[in-house]
Design a protein around this motif. Structure first.
Motif, mmCIF file in Angstrom:
data_model
loop_
_atom_site.group_PDB
_atom_site.id
_atom_site.type_symbol
_atom_site.label_atom_id
_atom_site.label_comp_id
_atom_site.label_asym_id
_atom_site.label_seq_id
_atom_site.Cartn_x
_atom_site.Cartn_y
_atom_site.Cartn_z
ATOM 1 N N THR A 188 -6.838 9.409 -20.320
ATOM 2 C CA THR A 188 -7.922 9.396 -19.333
ATOM 3 C C THR A 188 -7.953 10.692 -18.537
ATOM 4 N N ALA A 189 -6.817 11.098 -17.987
ATOM 5 C CA ALA A 189 -6.758 12.325 -17.190
ATOM 6 C C ALA A 189 -7.026 13.551 -18.061
ATOM 7 N N THR A 190 -6.500 13.538 -19.285
ATOM 8 C CA THR A 190 -6.732 14.660 -20.196
ATOM 9 C C THR A 190 -8.220 14.878 -20.442
ATOM 10 N N ALA A 191 -8.963 13.792 -20.636
ATOM 11 C CA ALA A 191 -10.403 13.896 -20.858
ATOM 12 C C ALA A 191 -11.104 14.506 -19.648
ATOM 13 N N ALA A 230 0.834 -1.197 0.000
ATOM 14 C CA ALA A 230 0.000 0.000 0.000
ATOM 15 C C ALA A 230 0.873 1.253 0.000
ATOM 16 N N VAL A 231 0.453 2.238 -0.793
ATOM 17 C CA VAL A 231 1.173 3.499 -0.890
ATOM 18 C C VAL A 231 0.195 4.635 -0.634
ATOM 19 N N ASP A 232 0.545 5.502 0.289
ATOM 20 C CA ASP A 232 -0.268 6.673 0.587
ATOM 21 C C ASP A 232 0.442 7.911 0.042
ATOM 22 N N LEU A 233 -0.179 8.577 -0.914
ATOM 23 C CA LEU A 233 0.403 9.770 -1.520
ATOM 24 C C LEU A 233 -0.347 11.018 -1.037
ATOM 25 N N THR A 234 0.407 12.020 -0.641
ATOM 26 C CA THR A 234 -0.172 13.315 -0.277
ATOM 27 C C THR A 234 0.122 14.300 -1.394
ATOM 28 N N ILE A 235 -0.928 14.863 -1.958
ATOM 29 C CA ILE A 235 -0.800 15.735 -3.125
ATOM 30 C C ILE A 235 -1.246 17.149 -2.746
ATOM 31 N N SER A 236 -0.346 18.116 -2.830
ATOM 32 C CA SER A 236 -0.685 19.516 -2.597
ATOM 33 C C SER A 236 -1.125 20.127 -3.925
ATOM 34 N N VAL A 237 -2.359 20.627 -3.958
ATOM 35 C CA VAL A 237 -2.983 21.014 -5.224
ATOM 36 C C VAL A 237 -3.579 22.417 -5.131
ATOM 37 N N ALA A 238 -3.332 23.227 -6.144
ATOM 38 C CA ALA A 238 -3.951 24.549 -6.235
ATOM 39 C C ALA A 238 -5.465 24.405 -6.156
ATOM 40 N N ALA A 239 -6.107 25.285 -5.385
ATOM 41 C CA ALA A 239 -7.542 25.169 -5.111
ATOM 42 C C ALA A 239 -8.386 25.124 -6.376
ATOM 43 N N SER A 240 -7.936 25.803 -7.427
ATOM 44 C CA SER A 240 -8.743 25.886 -8.644
ATOM 45 C C SER A 240 -8.842 24.571 -9.406
ATOM 46 N N VAL A 241 -8.033 23.590 -9.035
ATOM 47 C CA VAL A 241 -8.045 22.302 -9.749
ATOM 48 C C VAL A 241 -8.729 21.217 -8.923
ATOM 49 N N GLN A 242 -9.289 21.565 -7.782
ATOM 50 C CA GLN A 242 -9.745 20.528 -6.862
ATOM 51 C C GLN A 242 -10.851 19.651 -7.430
ATOM 52 N N ASP A 243 -11.796 20.218 -8.165
ATOM 53 C CA ASP A 243 -12.894 19.392 -8.683
ATOM 54 C C ASP A 243 -12.384 18.378 -9.703
ATOM 55 N N ALA A 244 -11.526 18.831 -10.607
ATOM 56 C CA ALA A 244 -10.964 17.926 -11.610
ATOM 57 C C ALA A 244 -10.102 16.854 -10.959
ATOM 58 N N MET A 245 -9.318 17.238 -9.949
ATOM 59 C CA MET A 245 -8.421 16.265 -9.318
ATOM 60 C C MET A 245 -9.184 15.221 -8.499
ATOM 61 N N LYS A 246 -10.335 15.592 -7.968
ATOM 62 C CA LYS A 246 -11.163 14.597 -7.283
ATOM 63 C C LYS A 246 -11.672 13.551 -8.278
ATOM 64 N N ALA A 247 -11.996 13.996 -9.478
ATOM 65 C CA ALA A 247 -12.413 13.054 -10.520
ATOM 66 C C ALA A 247 -11.247 12.193 -10.970
ATOM 67 N N VAL A 248 -10.072 12.791 -11.084
ATOM 68 C CA VAL A 248 -8.869 12.042 -11.443
ATOM 69 C C VAL A 248 -8.594 10.957 -10.402
ATOM 70 N N GLN A 249 -8.798 11.290 -9.149
ATOM 71 C CA GLN A 249 -8.541 10.337 -8.071
ATOM 72 C C GLN A 249 -9.355 9.062 -8.241
#
Length: 271
Positions: free
Chosen positions: A257-260, A42-61
């Protein structure tokens, strides 16, 4: 915009692909990470992300964890400047996604990024928004009039959207005269919230932020030559304890996938 349906569809496609070998014969970035770390590790990654990308990054997750179930992602959302400062001060982070080249440059100069891991990822634009129902503001020319009593932008010193907004207002010779009206947000999503709730009469945010808000209306787009290029960059933090898995995630973010997903949320991929 049917974002919830889109996210569910993406996750379903990738879950299906895991069980059907014909989906892809080439190893993905995530598969490589699995091979390197061990399929059961198991790998736990912590990603610091600019607030403006949060919705897209939740979908990426959703898409990424479906392909790489051994990887668990925890997000730290905020202004790029604040996140960069946290990393400099030793806060745990494996990957940094910044809305400003400046903060990536600073971290790179301090050798806080893993060498060779930095990539330019996304492009954005800047828009003027007002609350839904406010019809008397039709462009930037109105923000110096009595039609706008308070205008919100991000704090220019730490919020990239605020720095870009300041550049726009300077380019149209309005920044100085607007000083009494300005209300600063700690990140671009706070600016958006101020406008949504009617606490201010107008705000300057990224175009992508406006697309996820139903209670605001875009009245103008800032000319591209009125501000620095809005480029989002990403890189692996040098002190990451999971550098290989972190790099695999970075590579996934430029996959089809992420690009879409990013395009669905209004971003323009650099490549």
């Amino acid at each position: 915009m049917h974002r919830r349906a889109f996210v569910t569809t993406v996750a379903g496609i990738w879950l299906g692909c895991l069980g059907i070998s014909s989906c892809s014969s080439a190893p993905s970035a995530t598969t490589s990470a699995t091979n390197m770390a061990g399929a059961d590790e198991a790998v736990d990654l912590t990603i610091s992300v600019a607030a403006s990308v949060q919705d897209a990054m939740k979908a990426v997750q959703i898409a990424y964890e479906a392909e790489a179930p051994q990887v668990s992602i925890t997000y730290n959302f905020g202004s790029s400047g604040s996140l960069a400062q946290q990393i400099t001060q030793g806060a745990p982070a494996d990957v940094f996604l910044s809305a400003s080249q400046k903060w990536m440059d600073d971290l790179e100069a301090q050798e806080q990024l893993l060498e060779g891991s930095r990539r330019d990822l996304l492009l954005n634009s800047l828009v003027l928004i007002v609350p839904q129902g406010k019809d008397d503001v039709t462009g930037f020319r109105d923000i110096t009039t009595d039609k706008v009593g308070r205008l919100s932008i991000g704090e220019p010193a730490s919020v990239p959207a605020g720095r870009y907004a300041r550049e726009v207002l300077i380019s149209i010779n309005m920044f100085d005269v607007l000083q009494p009206k300005l209300v600063f947000g700690k990140d671009v999503r706070q600016v958006l919230a101020y406008v949504e709730t009617g606490n201010v009469d107008a705000g300057v945010v990224y175009a992508t932020d406006a697309t996820v808000a139903d209670r605001v209306r875009v009245v103008a787009t800032a000319p591209a030559d009125s501000h620095s290029p809005i480029v989002y960059s990403i890189g692996v933090v040098a002190d990451s304890a999971h550098a290989e898995a972190a790099q695999a995630l970075v590579e996934f973010l430029v996959s089809d996938t992420a690009t879409a997903i990013f395009e669905e949320y209004g971003f323009t991929p650099v490549n």
